[in-house]
Scaffold this motif. Structure first.
Motif, PDB file in Angstrom:
ATOM      1  N   LEU A  70       9.315  36.273  86.743  1.00 29.11           N
ATOM      2  CA  LEU A  70       9.224  35.274  87.807  1.00 29.11           C
ATOM      3  C   LEU A  70       8.496  35.814  89.031  1.00 29.11           C
ATOM      4  N   ALA A  71       8.545  37.125  89.237  1.00 24.77           N
ATOM      5  CA  ALA A  71       7.858  37.723  90.384  1.00 24.77           C
ATOM      6  C   ALA A  71       6.357  37.476  90.326  1.00 24.77           C
ATOM      7  N   ASP A  72       5.822  37.393  89.113  1.00 21.71           N
ATOM      8  CA  ASP A  72       4.387  37.172  88.939  1.00 21.71           C
ATOM      9  C   ASP A  72       4.030  35.696  88.767  1.00 21.71           C
ATOM     10  N   ALA A  73       5.040  34.808  88.785  1.00 23.88           N
ATOM     11  CA  ALA A  73       4.801  33.383  88.565  1.00 23.88           C
ATOM     12  C   ALA A  73       4.426  32.691  89.875  1.00 23.88           C
ATOM     13  N   PRO A  74       3.696  31.579  89.796  1.00 20.95           N
ATOM     14  CA  PRO A  74       3.381  30.821  91.008  1.00 20.95           C
ATOM     15  C   PRO A  74       4.631  30.168  91.580  1.00 20.95           C
ATOM     16  N   PRO A  75       4.602  29.791  92.852  1.00 17.18           N
ATOM     17  CA  PRO A  75       5.779  29.148  93.454  1.00 17.18           C
ATOM     18  C   PRO A  75       6.034  27.764  92.856  1.00 17.18           C
ATOM     19  N   CYS A  76       7.274  27.313  93.006  1.00 12.53           N
ATOM     20  CA  CYS A  76       7.659  26.021  92.437  1.00 12.53           C
ATOM     21  C   CYS A  76       6.733  24.889  92.884  1.00 12.53           C
ATOM     22  N   ALA A  77       6.355  24.890  94.149  1.00 15.44           N
ATOM     23  CA  ALA A  77       5.557  23.782  94.682  1.00 15.44           C
ATOM     24  C   ALA A  77       4.240  23.626  93.930  1.00 15.44           C
ATOM     25  N   GLU A  78       3.578  24.725  93.635  1.00 18.13           N
ATOM     26  CA  GLU A  78       2.291  24.653  92.922  1.00 18.13           C
ATOM     27  C   GLU A  78       2.479  24.101  91.519  1.00 18.13           C
ATOM     28  N   VAL A  79       3.497  24.603  90.831  1.00 19.54           N
ATOM     29  CA  VAL A  79       3.730  24.176  89.447  1.00 19.54           C
ATOM     30  C   VAL A  79       4.127  22.706  89.396  1.00 19.54           C
ATOM     31  N   MET A  80       4.988  22.293  90.302  1.00 19.66           N
ATOM     32  CA  MET A  80       5.482  20.925  90.256  1.00 19.66           C
ATOM     33  C   MET A  80       4.417  19.912  90.649  1.00 19.66           C
ATOM     34  N   GLU A  81       3.466  20.315  91.464  1.00 20.32           N
ATOM     35  CA  GLU A  81       2.332  19.427  91.750  1.00 20.32           C
ATOM     36  C   GLU A  81       1.482  19.258  90.498  1.00 20.32           C
ATOM     37  N   ARG A  82       1.242  20.348  89.776  1.00 17.83           N
ATOM     38  CA  ARG A  82       0.479  20.241  88.525  1.00 17.83           C
ATOM     39  C   ARG A  82       1.228  19.391  87.504  1.00 17.83           C
ATOM     40  N   PHE A  83       2.558  19.548  87.463  1.00 24.36           N
ATOM     41  CA  PHE A  83       3.336  18.759  86.517  1.00 24.36           C
ATOM     42  C   PHE A  83       3.323  17.283  86.892  1.00 24.36           C
ATOM     43  N   TYR A  84       3.334  16.993  88.163  1.00 26.02           N
ATOM     44  CA  TYR A  84       3.241  15.600  88.618  1.00 26.02           C
ATOM     45  C   TYR A  84       1.970  14.952  88.090  1.00 26.02           C
ATOM     46  N   GLN A  85       0.889  15.692  88.156  1.00 21.46           N
ATOM     47  CA  GLN A  85      -0.383  15.160  87.650  1.00 21.46           C
ATOM     48  C   GLN A  85      -0.336  14.999  86.125  1.00 21.46           C
ATOM     49  N   PHE A  86       0.340  15.901  85.429  1.00 16.92           N
ATOM     50  CA  PHE A  86       0.463  15.824  83.972  1.00 16.92           C
ATOM     51  C   PHE A  86       1.242  14.580  83.559  1.00 16.92           C
ATOM     52  N   VAL A  87       2.333  14.291  84.261  1.00 13.13           N
ATOM     53  CA  VAL A  87       3.180  13.151  83.897  1.00 13.13           C
ATOM     54  C   VAL A  87       2.468  11.833  84.141  1.00 13.13           C
ATOM     55  N   GLY A  88       1.787  11.725  85.274  1.00 16.12           N
ATOM     56  CA  GLY A  88       1.137  10.465  85.590  1.00 16.12           C
ATOM     57  C   GLY A  88       2.145   9.327  85.644  1.00 16.12           C
ATOM     58  N   PRO A  89       1.825   8.170  85.057  1.00 12.76           N
ATOM     59  CA  PRO A  89       2.730   7.018  85.117  1.00 12.76           C
ATOM     60  C   PRO A  89       3.707   6.929  83.944  1.00 12.76           C
ATOM     61  N   HIS A  90       3.735   7.939  83.088  1.00 11.55           N
ATOM     62  CA  HIS A  90       4.510   7.823  81.859  1.00 11.55           C
ATOM     63  C   HIS A  90       6.020   7.852  82.103  1.00 11.55           C
ATOM     64  N   ASN A  91       6.740   7.109  81.264  1.00 10.29           N
ATOM     65  CA  ASN A  91       8.190   7.229  81.214  1.00 10.29           C
ATOM     66  C   ASN A  91       8.560   8.600  80.669  1.00 10.29           C
ATOM     67  N   MET A  92       9.802   9.020  80.956  1.00  5.41           N
ATOM     68  CA  MET A  92      10.216  10.386  80.619  1.00  5.41           C
ATOM     69  C   MET A  92      11.500  10.405  79.808  1.00  5.41           C
TER      70      MET A  92
END
Length: 209
Positions: A70-92
């Motif tokens: 985890l020390a070498d991983a990006p912060p949560c904010a960066e990852v969750m923004e990318r995931f937001y774009q991945f999800v788009g309008p889809h149901n989950m």
């Protein structure tokens, strides 16, 4: 996305986290997801994320995710923004969706995002459609439904992929037992709120509409 969209086009996700509840200050440490389109996996998303603090030894042992990773991983904010774009309008969809939804809502709130669509829970659905299963943990259902797997649990992408296959098994159950060939996402949500005893009559009424 409308609730009347097909149930076989969804994003299936899984979180690994530092603890049980974001209300207690816990954070996501890994997100894994697959995009199902017309019943086929067409996309995958997996990233570790640094919560900004050391995770307990129990979580390291449980997930296999270490503080060094985890020390070498990006912060949560960066990852969750990318995931937001991945999800788009889809149901989950998630297994034990209340847990994953609570972390998704919290992590997106940190970056000013919120879900655009709806959630369904494969665990609640399996309790109603697979009532003969010994229990409704993901690992048990994977074995019960003879879903191909590599024996990896408690890593986000592996769990998301197995949950996606379980979701497709539930759709197949509707087709085989009740002749419902194209269930909507809304129907799957409605099934989750039915009592176990009422499932057969509810689905028979639905299939006759």
């Amino acid at each position: 996305m409308s609730k009347l969209t097909p149930a076989d086009t969804v994003v299936v996700l899984d979180f690994e986290t530092s603890g049980l509840s974001p209300k207690q200050g816990e954070r996501a440490i890994e997100i894994g997801a697959v995009l199902l389109e017309n019943g086929q996996i067409t996309g995958r998303f997996q990233e570790l994320m640094n919560p900004g603090f050391a995770i307990p030894a129990f979580i390291e042992s449980y997930t296999g995710i270490s503080n060094a990773m985890l020390a070498d991983a990006p912060p949560c904010a960066e990852v969750m923004e990318r995931f937001y774009q991945f999800v788009g309008p889809h149901n989950m969809v998630a297994h034990n969706a209340s847990f994953d939804r609570s972390f998704l809502t919290a992590e997106w709130a940190y970056i000013g995002r919120q879900a655009q669509a709806e959630f369904a829970c494969s665990m609640l659905l399996s309790r109603r459609l697979l009532q003969d299963a010994p229990n409704h943990k993901l690992a048990t259902l994977v074995a019960h439904q003879q879903i191909d797997n590599q024996g990896i649990f408690h890593r986000a992408l592996a769990d998301a992929e197995m949950t996606a296959q379980l979701w497709l098994c539930l759709l197949k159950q509707l087709q085989q037992q009740f002749k419902i060939t194209q269930p909507s996402f809304k129907l799957m949500q409605q099934l989750s709120s039915q009592s176990k005893a009422n499932i057969v009559s509810f689905l028979r009424r639905y299939s006759q509409q």
